[in-house]
Design a protein around this motif. Sequence first.
Motif, PDB file in Angstrom:
ATOM      1  N   GLN A   6       0.853  -1.178   0.000  1.00  0.00           N
ATOM      2  CA  GLN A   6       0.000   0.000   0.000  1.00  0.00           C
ATOM      3  C   GLN A   6       0.892   1.232   0.000  1.00  0.00           C
ATOM      4  N   ALA A   7       0.526   2.263  -0.786  1.00  0.00           N
ATOM      5  CA  ALA A   7       1.300   3.494  -0.840  1.00  0.00           C
ATOM      6  C   ALA A   7       1.167   4.242   0.487  1.00  0.00           C
ATOM      7  N   ARG A   8       2.283   4.515   1.112  1.00  0.00           N
ATOM      8  CA  ARG A   8       2.284   5.228   2.382  1.00  0.00           C
ATOM      9  C   ARG A   8       3.344   6.313   2.368  1.00  0.00           C
ATOM     10  N   ALA A   9       3.044   7.408   3.040  1.00  0.00           N
ATOM     11  CA  ALA A   9       4.022   8.468   3.192  1.00  0.00           C
ATOM     12  C   ALA A   9       5.070   8.058   4.211  1.00  0.00           C
ATOM     13  N   VAL A  10       6.229   8.701   4.128  1.00  0.00           N
ATOM     14  CA  VAL A  10       7.278   8.463   5.125  1.00  0.00           C
ATOM     15  C   VAL A  10       6.854   9.136   6.421  1.00  0.00           C
ATOM     16  N   ARG A  11       6.796   8.373   7.487  1.00  0.00           N
ATOM     17  CA  ARG A  11       6.296   8.898   8.750  1.00  0.00           C
ATOM     18  C   ARG A  11       7.419   9.515   9.584  1.00  0.00           C
ATOM     19  N   LEU A  12       7.010  10.441  10.466  1.00  0.00           N
ATOM     20  CA  LEU A  12       7.945  11.080  11.382  1.00  0.00           C
ATOM     21  C   LEU A  12       7.914  10.374  12.730  1.00  0.00           C
ATOM     22  N   GLY A  13       9.108  10.052  13.244  1.00  0.00           N
ATOM     23  CA  GLY A  13       9.202   9.520  14.586  1.00  0.00           C
ATOM     24  C   GLY A  13       9.185  10.651  15.605  1.00  0.00           C
ATOM     25  N   PRO A  14       9.076  10.334  16.898  1.00  0.00           N
ATOM     26  CA  PRO A  14       9.023  11.380  17.928  1.00  0.00           C
ATOM     27  C   PRO A  14      10.252  12.283  17.923  1.00  0.00           C
ATOM     28  N   ARG A  15      11.446  11.700  17.742  1.00  0.00           N
ATOM     29  CA  ARG A  15      12.662  12.508  17.742  1.00  0.00           C
ATOM     30  C   ARG A  15      12.717  13.422  16.525  1.00  0.00           C
ATOM     31  N   SER A  16      12.294  12.905  15.368  1.00  0.00           N
ATOM     32  CA  SER A  16      12.276  13.723  14.164  1.00  0.00           C
ATOM     33  C   SER A  16      11.271  14.864  14.294  1.00  0.00           C
ATOM     34  N   LEU A  17      10.108  14.557  14.858  1.00  0.00           N
ATOM     35  CA  LEU A  17       9.088  15.582  15.047  1.00  0.00           C
ATOM     36  C   LEU A  17       9.591  16.677  15.984  1.00  0.00           C
ATOM     37  N   ALA A  18      10.272  16.282  17.067  1.00  0.00           N
ATOM     38  CA  ALA A  18      10.807  17.269  18.006  1.00  0.00           C
ATOM     39  C   ALA A  18      11.863  18.145  17.328  1.00  0.00           C
ATOM     40  N   ALA A  19      12.730  17.538  16.525  1.00  0.00           N
ATOM     41  CA  ALA A  19      13.755  18.310  15.821  1.00  0.00           C
ATOM     42  C   ALA A  19      13.130  19.269  14.818  1.00  0.00           C
ATOM     43  N   LEU A  20      12.090  18.813  14.137  1.00  0.00           N
ATOM     44  CA  LEU A  20      11.417  19.660  13.154  1.00  0.00           C
ATOM     45  C   LEU A  20      10.724  20.835  13.833  1.00  0.00           C
ATOM     46  N   LEU A  21      10.100  20.598  14.974  1.00  0.00           N
ATOM     47  CA  LEU A  21       9.464  21.679  15.715  1.00  0.00           C
ATOM     48  C   LEU A  21      10.505  22.674  16.219  1.00  0.00           C
ATOM     49  N   LEU A  22      11.671  22.171  16.627  1.00  0.00           N
ATOM     50  CA  LEU A  22      12.727  23.057  17.119  1.00  0.00           C
ATOM     51  C   LEU A  22      13.237  23.968  16.016  1.00  0.00           C
ATOM     52  N   VAL A  23      13.554  23.386  14.865  1.00  0.00           N
ATOM     53  CA  VAL A  23      14.084  24.214  13.781  1.00  0.00           C
ATOM     54  C   VAL A  23      13.022  25.176  13.264  1.00  0.00           C
ATOM     55  N   SER A  24      11.748  24.782  13.301  1.00  0.00           N
ATOM     56  CA  SER A  24      10.693  25.682  12.861  1.00  0.00           C
ATOM     57  C   SER A  24      10.547  26.858  13.829  1.00  0.00           C
ATOM     58  N   ALA A  25      10.664  26.582  15.132  1.00  0.00           N
ATOM     59  CA  ALA A  25      10.572  27.661  16.114  1.00  0.00           C
ATOM     60  C   ALA A  25      11.724  28.650  15.953  1.00  0.00           C
ATOM     61  N   VAL A  26      12.933  28.120  15.771  1.00  0.00           N
ATOM     62  CA  VAL A  26      14.078  28.999  15.552  1.00  0.00           C
ATOM     63  C   VAL A  26      13.930  29.739  14.228  1.00  0.00           C
ATOM     64  N   GLY A  27      13.363  29.061  13.225  1.00  0.00           N
ATOM     65  CA  GLY A  27      13.142  29.708  11.948  1.00  0.00           C
ATOM     66  C   GLY A  27      12.173  30.871  12.046  1.00  0.00           C
ATOM     67  N   VAL A  28      11.111  30.708  12.829  1.00  0.00           N
ATOM     68  CA  VAL A  28      10.161  31.808  13.032  1.00  0.00           C
ATOM     69  C   VAL A  28      10.872  33.006  13.650  1.00  0.00           C
TER      70      VAL A  28
END
Length: 279
Positions: A6-28
């Motif tokens: 079945q076609a599935r998107a690449v999922r984010l793990g908890p650590r990846s999600l936390a890193a993405l939120l961190l860089v987005s906050a710093v980016g803002v």
Amino acid sequence: MNAQRQARAVRLGPRSLAALLLVSAVGVAAFGWPFLAPPTSQLSAHAQDAPWLFAGLLVLLVGVVAAAISESGLGPKAVAMLGVLAATGAALRPIGAGTAGIEPMFFLMVLSGRVLGPGFGFVLGSVTMFASALLTGGVGPWLPFQMLAMGWFAMGAGLLPGPDRLRGRTELTLLAAYGFLAAFAYGTVMNMAGWPFMSALASNVAFDPQATVPANLARFLAYCLATSLGWDLGRAVVTVVLTLTLGPAVLRALRRATRRAAFETPVTFDTPPTVKRPT
């Protein structure tokens, strides 16, 4: 033996999600600090230095996010697809470089983020912008901001509703509308990255470290209208046109490739029926 894929998107793990939120906050903070810092703050006193400091920090943080996402969600097949799409996007960017916002790479980022998910979209947007900068000679202090903004652009497409339900004209209309609005958003946030450098110029649209936030906001809006509105409109229109015309074929190709790659999809096997032996 029947393998169910079945076609599935690449999922984010908890650590990846936390890193993405961190860089987005710093980016803002990196993009919006002229509106976040009061005139009396030390950051406003160093208006010419702040973009360079944020650029260096964003380089490190984008690298951390890419490493975290690749560690938890990108297997060899996903990395191969990432390389192909990033190379394609980088090759598309020079086609309209310097011509009224004709940037066909944006529609590919929208469709790729839609099919492959927000995490893959963020990494793809960042890597594509980095590769295109190397290809076109556009390396400079603005590059980390471009990487982050393009990462957000592609990630947003992966966060749109109905990835498993919407198809056909409804989905294309949604993607076209998102591409139109996000093209303007991309241009606006990139204006925020370069606008503080104008503080030394004698202009009523330049950033003034001593002015109030509403006054600087009015200056920034005037700056966007005077310098980039036409370019952003061209980018938005091209994204809409390419999404509506080439979108169906590209979406089918991406989904077919995703099904064949079967990212994170376990393969199950049917148990053969038990044959009773006569006693």
